[in-house]
Design an enzyme around this catalytic site. Sequence first.
Site, PDB file in Angstrom:
ATOM      1  N   ILE A 128       0.905  -1.157   0.000  1.00 25.71           N
ATOM      2  CA  ILE A 128       0.000   0.000   0.000  1.00 25.71           C
ATOM      3  C   ILE A 128       0.937   1.199   0.000  1.00 25.71           C
ATOM      4  O   ILE A 128       1.524   1.539   1.024  1.00 25.71           O
ATOM      5  CB  ILE A 128      -0.932   0.001   1.231  1.00 25.71           C
ATOM      6  CG1 ILE A 128      -1.800  -1.257   1.232  1.00 25.71           C
ATOM      7  CG2 ILE A 128      -1.787   1.271   1.229  1.00 25.71           C
ATOM      8  CD1 ILE A 128      -2.588  -1.470   2.507  1.00 25.71           C
ATOM      9  N   PRO A 129       1.152   1.827  -1.162  1.00 30.40           N
ATOM     10  CA  PRO A 129       2.258   2.775  -1.344  1.00 30.40           C
ATOM     11  C   PRO A 129       2.007   4.158  -0.736  1.00 30.40           C
ATOM     12  O   PRO A 129       1.870   5.164  -1.441  1.00 30.40           O
ATOM     13  CB  PRO A 129       2.402   2.842  -2.865  1.00 30.40           C
ATOM     14  CG  PRO A 129       1.011   2.594  -3.361  1.00 30.40           C
ATOM     15  CD  PRO A 129       0.413   1.598  -2.401  1.00 30.40           C
ATOM     16  N   CYS A 130       1.993   4.242   0.589  1.00 27.15           N
ATOM     17  CA  CYS A 130       1.740   5.515   1.261  1.00 27.15           C
ATOM     18  C   CYS A 130       2.827   6.542   0.971  1.00 27.15           C
ATOM     19  O   CYS A 130       2.600   7.740   1.158  1.00 27.15           O
ATOM     20  CB  CYS A 130       1.558   5.309   2.755  1.00 27.15           C
ATOM     21  SG  CYS A 130       2.889   4.407   3.549  1.00 27.15           S
ATOM     22  N   HIS A 131       3.985   6.102   0.483  1.00 26.41           N
ATOM     23  CA  HIS A 131       5.029   7.063   0.105  1.00 26.41           C
ATOM     24  C   HIS A 131       4.583   7.940  -1.064  1.00 26.41           C
ATOM     25  O   HIS A 131       5.162   8.991  -1.295  1.00 26.41           O
ATOM     26  CB  HIS A 131       6.345   6.338  -0.227  1.00 26.41           C
ATOM     27  CG  HIS A 131       6.238   5.335  -1.318  1.00 26.41           C
ATOM     28  ND1 HIS A 131       5.822   4.032  -1.091  1.00 26.41           N
ATOM     29  CD2 HIS A 131       6.472   5.434  -2.646  1.00 26.41           C
ATOM     30  CE1 HIS A 131       5.818   3.376  -2.245  1.00 26.41           C
ATOM     31  NE2 HIS A 131       6.212   4.217  -3.205  1.00 26.41           N
TER      32      HIS A 131
END
Length: 181
Positions: A128-131
Amino acid sequence: MATPESIIEAAIFSAIVPAPFGYIGVRTENAELSELVYLPQRFQEKAPSDAIAQSAAEQITRYFADPDFQFDLPLKSVGTAFQHRVWQAISSVPRGQVRTYGQIAHLIGSAPRAVGQACGANWFPLIIPCHRVTASGGLGGFAHHDDATGFHLGVKRYLLRLEGVPEYSQPESTQHQESMW
């Protein structure tokens, strides 16, 4: 070199995978991935202790070789209904692009601060690419950290460069943002 503290801390992980910025700790439970954790250089690699940890380690390595790689791991059910809405919206942000906390909030009918809190509560970074979520005026925080020269924001900068986000893709010497790498 691993410290006595990092050896003790490493015991909670099912695997520790090398990453360009340090390591990623992999935790598994009941044949599911239960957490990924960004770890600094003081840790050392740890061989996977089960099949899910092995698969996670292989997929993490593939992601660093090709940021278009799509993860396929069984994830433990964690988080609130609101966090799931935020994480689903984050997961729809394509590689090479970012959205602001405000844009995600608008998309799901919430507030930017609440989105930021859900980002920080993400148990599965990279997957889950929160970056890919930034502040409207810059990088923003990452994993509940906002020290501009700290480890976690350095990881965020690295991941955005790896994925070809234009603002972070220039060689480090020409970037307007400081970086650890």
